[in-house]
Design an enzyme around this catalytic site. Sequence first.
Site, PDB file in Angstrom:
ATOM      1  N   ASP A  92      -7.445   5.527 -10.153  1.00 18.98           N
ATOM      2  CA  ASP A  92      -7.412   4.367  -9.267  1.00 18.98           C
ATOM      3  C   ASP A  92      -6.747   3.260 -10.067  1.00 18.98           C
ATOM      4  O   ASP A  92      -7.309   2.781 -11.062  1.00 18.98           O
ATOM      5  CB  ASP A  92      -8.840   3.975  -8.864  1.00 18.98           C
ATOM      6  CG  ASP A  92      -8.895   2.715  -8.018  1.00 18.98           C
ATOM      7  OD1 ASP A  92      -7.856   2.036  -7.854  1.00 18.98           O
ATOM      8  OD2 ASP A  92      -9.991   2.390  -7.518  1.00 18.98           O
ATOM      9  N   ASN A 107       3.816   4.485  -7.396  1.00 12.03           N
ATOM     10  CA  ASN A 107       3.992   4.712  -5.967  1.00 12.03           C
ATOM     11  C   ASN A 107       2.793   4.257  -5.135  1.00 12.03           C
ATOM     12  O   ASN A 107       2.956   3.868  -3.977  1.00 12.03           O
ATOM     13  CB  ASN A 107       4.245   6.202  -5.723  1.00 12.03           C
ATOM     14  CG  ASN A 107       4.073   6.581  -4.267  1.00 12.03           C
ATOM     15  OD1 ASN A 107       4.900   6.271  -3.418  1.00 12.03           O
ATOM     16  ND2 ASN A 107       2.962   7.253  -3.966  1.00 12.03           N
ATOM     17  N   TYR A 164       1.066  -8.365   2.867  1.00 11.84           N
ATOM     18  CA  TYR A 164       1.728  -7.209   2.264  1.00 11.84           C
ATOM     19  C   TYR A 164       3.087  -7.635   1.698  1.00 11.84           C
ATOM     20  O   TYR A 164       3.448  -7.260   0.580  1.00 11.84           O
ATOM     21  CB  TYR A 164       1.914  -6.109   3.304  1.00 11.84           C
ATOM     22  CG  TYR A 164       2.651  -4.882   2.807  1.00 11.84           C
ATOM     23  CD1 TYR A 164       1.994  -3.906   2.074  1.00 11.84           C
ATOM     24  CD2 TYR A 164       4.001  -4.702   3.072  1.00 11.84           C
ATOM     25  CE1 TYR A 164       2.664  -2.772   1.615  1.00 11.84           C
ATOM     26  CE2 TYR A 164       4.685  -3.576   2.621  1.00 11.84           C
ATOM     27  CZ  TYR A 164       4.008  -2.622   1.893  1.00 11.84           C
ATOM     28  OH  TYR A 164       4.684  -1.502   1.442  1.00 11.84           O
ATOM     29  N   LYS A 188       4.452  -7.408  -2.212  1.00 12.49           N
ATOM     30  CA  LYS A 188       5.683  -6.702  -2.581  1.00 12.49           C
ATOM     31  C   LYS A 188       6.715  -7.660  -3.187  1.00 12.49           C
ATOM     32  O   LYS A 188       7.528  -7.247  -4.020  1.00 12.49           O
ATOM     33  CB  LYS A 188       6.261  -5.978  -1.363  1.00 12.49           C
ATOM     34  CG  LYS A 188       5.455  -4.749  -0.969  1.00 12.49           C
ATOM     35  CD  LYS A 188       5.436  -3.703  -2.087  1.00 12.49           C
ATOM     36  CE  LYS A 188       4.800  -2.398  -1.669  1.00 12.49           C
ATOM     37  NZ  LYS A 188       4.840  -1.376  -2.726  1.00 12.49           N
ATOM     38  N   THR A 218       4.638   8.302   7.061  1.00 13.13           N
ATOM     39  CA  THR A 218       3.445   8.738   6.336  1.00 13.13           C
ATOM     40  C   THR A 218       2.203   8.290   7.100  1.00 13.13           C
ATOM     41  O   THR A 218       2.294   7.617   8.132  1.00 13.13           O
ATOM     42  CB  THR A 218       3.412   8.129   4.926  1.00 13.13           C
ATOM     43  OG1 THR A 218       3.272   6.693   5.040  1.00 13.13           O
ATOM     44  CG2 THR A 218       4.681   8.455   4.149  1.00 13.13           C
TER      45      THR A 218
END
Length: 242
Positions: free
Chosen positions: A54, A77, A143, A147, A178
């Site tokens: 983790d 990733n 988010y 990023k 995904t």
Amino acid sequence: MEIKDSIVLVTGGNRGLGKALVEAFLAAGARKVYVGSRTPIESADPRLHPIKLDITNEQEVAAAAQACQDVTILVNNAGVASFASYAGASSLHGARQEMETNYFGPLAMAQAFAPILKKNGGGALVNMLSVLSWFTSPSLGSYSGSKYAALSLTEGIRVELRAQGTRVIGAFAGYIDTDMTTKINAPKASPVDVAANIIEGIRNDSEEVLSDQSSHRVRAALDGSRKAFYQNIQQEWDNAQH
């Protein structure tokens, strides 16, 4: 950089893009792939080495670094998305989780593995970024923020690690097909195709990999006129509120 006989660690390697990356590295001739995930996978393939990892847990990051002293390619990733806007989120929980996983996690991994990469000849460090590292979408506000931070990390660590021979690569993509994007009704790239493009970027010693059509399209639009790009974002947002 040559992939054949490399020793790779992929975080979040148990599913989605991570799984596609693991398979792509094996197909390209990697000798060993450490598959990092919160719940280790089971595999009979002797080339695969599952590890409990983790990336938001400092002890597990330290344990991974201790166990994986032979790594020559690190792929950050693992990531999460809360799919919440800045003003519309019900709490700060999602934003904090995104920063912990999408920024502080890769930072912790970079700090832990930079000396290992140096010891093993330099190698490569790949950060999986997003087209939202370049601009902010209100529907994915926090988010986007995480990023953006990950892009800053990528650009900064690239400068720091260049002298030790470590190639730091930022890989960009839009929506990928995904589990994370299951509920999103929009064009999505194949994780297999994205993984293949990242592998090619490593082989070519690229510092930036535009791994799908969306990343090429967004980069071209932003290079044209950032103001016009955001006018379109504003219009899409306003239309969605009615």
